[in-house]
Scaffold this active site. Structure first.
Site, PDB file in Angstrom:
ATOM      1  CE1 TYR A  73       8.655  51.213  19.766  1.00  0.00           C
ATOM      2  CE2 TYR A  73      11.082  51.599  19.920  1.00  0.00           C
ATOM      3  CZ  TYR A  73      10.082  51.112  20.491  1.00  0.00           C
ATOM      4  OH  TYR A  73       9.989  50.357  21.504  1.00  0.00           O
ATOM      5  CG  PHE A 125      -0.337  64.360  44.071  1.00  0.00           C
ATOM      6  CD1 PHE A 125      -1.489  65.089  44.634  1.00  0.00           C
ATOM      7  CD2 PHE A 125      -0.405  63.163  43.019  1.00  0.00           C
ATOM      8  CE1 PHE A 125      -2.581  64.665  43.945  1.00  0.00           C
ATOM      9  CE2 PHE A 125      -1.553  63.019  42.574  1.00  0.00           C
ATOM     10  CZ  PHE A 125      -2.752  63.844  42.809  1.00  0.00           C
ATOM     11  CG  ASP A 126      -3.377  61.041  45.434  1.00  0.00           C
ATOM     12  OD1 ASP A 126      -2.615  61.793  44.683  1.00  0.00           O
ATOM     13  OD2 ASP A 126      -4.673  60.742  45.317  1.00  0.00           O
ATOM     14  CG  ASP A 216       5.158  66.070  42.367  1.00  0.00           C
ATOM     15  OD1 ASP A 216       4.995  66.848  41.161  1.00  0.00           O
ATOM     16  OD2 ASP A 216       4.442  65.392  43.012  1.00  0.00           O
ATOM     17  CB  ALA A 218       2.097  68.878  38.770  1.00  0.00           C
ATOM     18  CE  LYS A 259      -1.894  67.272  37.701  1.00  0.00           C
ATOM     19  NZ  LYS A 259      -1.595  65.786  37.602  1.00  0.00           N
ATOM     20  CG  HIS A 450      -8.918  58.617  46.445  1.00  0.00           C
ATOM     21  ND1 HIS A 450      -7.924  58.181  46.537  1.00  0.00           N
ATOM     22  CD2 HIS A 450      -8.741  59.306  45.237  1.00  0.00           C
ATOM     23  CE1 HIS A 450      -6.760  58.378  45.610  1.00  0.00           C
ATOM     24  NE2 HIS A 450      -7.431  59.217  45.014  1.00  0.00           N
TER      25      HIS A 450
HETATM   26  N1  F0G Z   1       2.123  65.254  41.447  1.00  0.00           N
HETATM   27  C1  F0G Z   1       1.307  66.206  41.630  1.00  0.00           C
HETATM   28  C2  F0G Z   1       1.524  67.389  42.633  1.00  0.00           C
HETATM   29  C3  F0G Z   1      -0.096  66.171  41.193  1.00  0.00           C
HETATM   30  O1  F0G Z   1      -1.182  66.952  41.473  1.00  0.00           O
HETATM   31  C4  F0G Z   1      -0.337  64.827  40.297  1.00  0.00           C
HETATM   32  C5  F0G Z   1      -1.599  64.660  39.832  1.00  0.00           C
HETATM   33  C6  F0G Z   1       0.698  64.028  40.346  1.00  0.00           C
HETATM   34  C7  F0G Z   1       1.968  64.286  40.678  1.00  0.00           C
HETATM   35  C8  F0G Z   1       0.521  62.653  39.376  1.00  0.00           C
HETATM   36  O2  F0G Z   1       0.452  63.166  38.149  1.00  0.00           O
HETATM   37  O3  F0G Z   1      -1.762  62.400  37.412  1.00  0.00           O
HETATM   38  O4  F0G Z   1      -0.201  62.636  35.465  1.00  0.00           O
HETATM   39  O5  F0G Z   1      -0.125  60.833  37.240  1.00  0.00           O
HETATM   40  N2  F0G Z   1      -2.712  65.373  40.074  1.00  0.00           N
HETATM   41  C9  F0G Z   1      -3.865  65.153  39.710  1.00  0.00           C
HETATM   42  C10 F0G Z   1      -4.927  65.994  40.206  1.00  0.00           C
HETATM   43  C11 F0G Z   1      -4.544  63.848  39.446  1.00  0.00           C
HETATM   44  O6  F0G Z   1      -6.156  65.766  40.193  1.00  0.00           O
HETATM   45  O7  F0G Z   1      -4.584  66.747  41.186  1.00  0.00           O
HETATM   46  P1  F0G Z   1      -0.589  62.187  36.916  1.00  0.00           P
END
Ligand code: F0G
Length: 461
Positions: A73, A125-126, A216, A218, A259, A450
């Site tokens: 833990y 990103f969304d 950000d 990823a 990613k 979506h």
């Molecule tokens: N930032 C970027 C640029 C992303 O592409 C994603 C996720 C996230 C943040 C959020 O990360 O999914 O680990 O919570 N992108 C995925 C996609 C979902 O399909 O492009 P997460």
């Protein structure tokens, strides 16, 4: 002399069976799914290009690291393995594990964003936008104009426009801007990279106004590959050296390790500032877990430490990016309209060009996604009017410049033969494109619609 071809820098040890349904079965499945590709069972999909997130294949080294994961833990050895790796690579001393990228956003934004704030960035990103808007703050897009011009051959379409950025800082005042978020590579903009020159200049501008710069990241390793292969002065540096320089310009970052971490789940926040780390620690414990696991299991942290190391090697990246580039080029050869330059993790089909007769209100990219599934069992994802959602204030639909079907390629998973099936499927839909008539939304959630939206065909008769 002919140059030796470049092949996968790995061989395959384990395989997973996938099955193909008949066209009739697929029509029944997608109807049952209310024409939303997220509602399909994965076993009913032949080639799954919904996302490159958490869907990559781990190496034998990662699998053996899983076995050695320490599930304590507090003070887990796997945490320190991951932390040591990240501190060395990124040069940031404070590392907070989270269960995925949006969890890192949730923790960091809880500490930094308040009502009325403005967060400038490059086509957020969304989930990033969702976490900003959920806090009644504004995600302000400062991406360069070239990014919205498909004729432009700009090599770094993820760049932030420095004039737009300085204008919004001057207009709104630095007190309303807790940080700038630079998404590297820019996913919503088409997987487009950001140049080192742009990163450096954005950082300089942020310093001038005493505003923090958060990345950000990823897909930061893919971004580093593009810097190495496209930007002058970086040809001779290793990917890890380029990564070090990228991170030297930031105050912190959020990472979805699903990613470029090549793990199935996980994420982290990395920070330079102790005070901010302490603030984030409180939210981490509340939302994620104790500071040395924060929503991840020990074994996942161990696999992540290895995954990041592998993902920042040139041969791996070259193979990965070339697969994406090849798919894009094959589609172009067949006359399928795509977004250019081709991005790092995905090919984006331009659905408004594909279906010029379908108005954006009738969801051209969602239509294309459904048709491609029916044709070949291939699943992509809509990046268009459905994803763009409604304006949080006016509740009107937002109309993005492009309506795209993203074909995201998981890491180390599919072969060139699979990619040829994708090309074939799109060709078949293209041949009968005039018979496709679009979709309308029949159900939508109040935010991030979506994922759960339901659709019905437009009846043109
Ligand atoms: N930032 C970027 C640029 C992303 O592409 C994603 C996720 C996230 C943040 C959020 O990360 O999914 O680990 O919570 N992108 C995925 C996609 C979902 O399909 O492009 P997460």
């Amino acid at each position: 002399m002919d140059k030796m071809p470049f092949a996968e820098p790995y061989k395959i040890k384990v395989v997973e069976q996938i099955k193909q349904l008949s066209r009739e079965e697929r029509i029944a499945k997608i109807k049952e799914a209310k024409l939303n590709l997220f509602n399909l069972k994965a076993e009913d999909v032949y080639i799954d290009l919904l996302t490159d997130s958490g869907t990559g294949a781990m190496s034998d080294n990662q699998w053996s690291a899983l076995m050695k994961g320490d599930e304590s833990y507090a003070g887990s050895r796997s945490f320190f393995q991951m932390k040591d790796m990240l501190v060395k690579l990124l040069g940031m001393p404070y590392i907070i594990p989270t269960h995925q990228g949006r969890a890192a956003e949730n923790v960091l934004f809880s500490a930094m964003v308040k009502k009325g704030d403005i967060i400038p960035g490059n086509t957020h990103f969304d989930t990033t936008k969702g976490h900003i808007e959920f806090r009644n703050a504004i995600a302000y897009d400062c991406t360069i104009e070239d990014s919205f011009d498909n004729e432009s051959n700009h090599q770094f379409k993820g760049n932030i426009d420095l004039v737009k950025l300085e204008e919004v800082i001057k207009k709104e005042g630095r007190a309303r801007i807790p940080f700038v978020v630079h998404t590297i590579t820019c996913n919503s903009g088409g997987g487009q990279p950001v140049s080192m020159d742009n990163i450096r200049k954005v950082s300089r501008l942020c310093k001038k106004y005493n505003i923090k710069l958060i990345f950000d990241v990823a897909r930061f390793a893919e971004n580093a590959y593009f810097i190495k292969t496209r930007e002058e002065g970086y040809e001779k540096l290793t990917i890890k050296e380029i990564v070090s320089e990228i991170f030297s310009y930031a105050d912190g970052c959020t990472m979805s390790a699903k990613k470029d971490g090549i793990v199935n789940i996980g994420g982290f926040i990395a920070l330079k500032d102790e005070e901010l780390y302490k603030k984030c620690s409180v939210y981490t414990i509340m939302f994620e877990g104790y500071l040395t696991y924060g929503g991840m299991s020990g074994r996942d942290m161990a696999a992540l430490a290895k995954g990041i190391d592998e993902a920042t090697e040139f041969d791996y990246l070259h193979n990965r990016i070339q697969q994406v580039q090849r798919l894009g080029k094959r589609l172009e050869e067949e006359g399928i309209p795509i977004l250019k330059p081709i991005g790092g993790h995905a090919v984006y089909v331009d659905a408004m060009k594909f279906f010029p007769h379908i108005p954006q209100d009738h969801c051209p990219a969602q239509t294309l996604g459904v048709e491609l599934y029916i044709e070949a069992g291939v699943r992509g994802v809509e990046i268009g009017i459905v994803l763009a959602d409604r304006d949080p204030v006016t509740r009107e639909n937002r109309y993005p410049k492009f309506d795209l079907l993203r074909l995201a390629i998981p890491r180390r998973v599919y072969t060139e033969n699979h990619m040829e099936v994708v090309v074939w499927g799109l060709k078949q839909v293209y041949k009968r494109r005039e018979s496709c008539s679009g979709l309308k939304i029949t159900y939508e959630a109040p935010i991030m619609r979506h994922f759960t939206a339901e659709f019905a065909p437009i009846d043109n008769s």
